[in-house]
Design a protein around this motif. Sequence first.
Motif, PDB file in Angstrom:
ATOM      1  N   GLY A   1      -3.617  -5.909   6.986  1.00  0.00           N
ATOM      2  CA  GLY A   1      -3.099  -4.800   6.210  1.00  0.00           C
ATOM      3  C   GLY A   1      -4.074  -4.278   5.182  1.00  0.00           C
ATOM      4  O   GLY A   1      -5.133  -4.867   4.927  1.00  0.00           O
ATOM      5  N   ALA A   2      -3.703  -3.162   4.600  1.00  0.00           N
ATOM      6  CA  ALA A   2      -4.466  -2.524   3.533  1.00  0.00           C
ATOM      7  C   ALA A   2      -3.480  -1.785   2.648  1.00  0.00           C
ATOM      8  O   ALA A   2      -2.401  -1.392   3.098  1.00  0.00           O
ATOM      9  N   TYR A   3      -3.855  -1.604   1.378  1.00  0.00           N
ATOM     10  CA  TYR A   3      -2.981  -0.836   0.493  1.00  0.00           C
ATOM     11  C   TYR A   3      -3.827  -0.027  -0.477  1.00  0.00           C
ATOM     12  O   TYR A   3      -5.020  -0.298  -0.679  1.00  0.00           O
ATOM     13  N   GLY A   4      -3.187   0.974  -1.064  1.00  0.00           N
ATOM     14  CA  GLY A   4      -3.884   1.803  -2.028  1.00  0.00           C
ATOM     15  C   GLY A   4      -2.937   2.770  -2.699  1.00  0.00           C
ATOM     16  O   GLY A   4      -1.716   2.716  -2.514  1.00  0.00           O
ATOM     17  N   VAL A   5      -3.509   3.679  -3.470  1.00  0.00           N
ATOM     18  CA  VAL A   5      -2.761   4.626  -4.284  1.00  0.00           C
ATOM     19  C   VAL A   5      -3.014   6.033  -3.754  1.00  0.00           C
ATOM     20  O   VAL A   5      -4.152   6.391  -3.438  1.00  0.00           O
TER      21      VAL A   5
ATOM     22  N   GLU B   1      -7.540   0.023  -2.267  1.00  0.00           N
ATOM     23  CA  GLU B   1      -7.553  -1.115  -3.177  1.00  0.00           C
ATOM     24  C   GLU B   1      -8.031  -2.403  -2.517  1.00  0.00           C
ATOM     25  O   GLU B   1      -8.976  -3.028  -2.972  1.00  0.00           O
ATOM     26  N   SER B   2      -7.388  -2.838  -1.447  1.00  0.00           N
ATOM     27  CA  SER B   2      -7.784  -4.110  -0.837  1.00  0.00           C
ATOM     28  C   SER B   2      -7.259  -4.177   0.584  1.00  0.00           C
ATOM     29  O   SER B   2      -6.349  -3.425   0.968  1.00  0.00           O
ATOM     30  N   MET B   3      -7.852  -5.095   1.362  1.00  0.00           N
ATOM     31  CA  MET B   3      -7.448  -5.311   2.747  1.00  0.00           C
ATOM     32  C   MET B   3      -7.422  -6.813   3.022  1.00  0.00           C
ATOM     33  O   MET B   3      -8.031  -7.598   2.292  1.00  0.00           O
ATOM     34  N   PHE B   4      -6.729  -7.207   4.079  1.00  0.00           N
ATOM     35  CA  PHE B   4      -6.757  -8.606   4.501  1.00  0.00           C
ATOM     36  C   PHE B   4      -6.579  -8.665   6.010  1.00  0.00           C
ATOM     37  O   PHE B   4      -6.094  -7.714   6.639  1.00  0.00           O
TER      38      PHE B   4
END
Length: 242
Positions: free
Chosen positions: A152-156, A165-168
């Motif tokens: 996944g990844a997330y952000g604004v 913002e970040s990934m995993f």
Amino acid sequence: MIPWLDTHTPFPDVATALTTDAPGLLAAGADLSPQRLLMAYKHGIFPWFSEGQPILWWSTDPRMVLMTEQFRVSDSLKKTLRKVQRSMDHGGRWQVRFDSAFEQVMRACAAPRRDGPGTWISDDIIAGYCGLHQMGYAHSAELWLDGELVGGAYGVSIGRMFYGESMFARVSDGSKIALAYLVGFLRRHGVKMIDCQQETGHLASLGAAPIPRAAFLAHLRNSIELPQISVWEPIAPLAAAS
């Protein structure tokens, strides 16, 4: 000396950020409320600090960004994306979703990595960004395998500007698959730039490159005034790129 912010102190002009010792460091203190985070992103500022440090606010120059049209998809990743899309089309083992497990994605990004400790993503950071998510400003792209979150990844997202913002990843290419769907979606909705904040070789391999802060801020100011994206649903990333 950088200024210390309290809860009600506005951010200083980004032009006052340090240029030596800690280039880009702008201020310290304040809080991680959704309102403070939203104010930061609208001015090209982001929080980044380690455990035991105060909240540190940054505006780097140059700024690492990924132009969505420049996102690099290797031949092997294209093959994997086609497999995942076929699975999605037929209700198979692989699924990509947006915003179905935002906090879960954040906590996965914060977890210890095989090659080192966890990231700087603390419970306070998670609370702040989950607040942004509830307000419609933060989003996650998620890869699922047999009902388990594996990448996944997330952000604004503000207007037509996206701040990564970040990934995993818990499977091979898990974060890249999620990112590819996210980039394809953003491209289809007129988002031209993703803020990457940190300059890394991994991001460069995906097509990201540094640009002057002035150019970044000029693009940001125009993009955040555009309408918010209202519906977040994955689309086939290779179709979006055609």
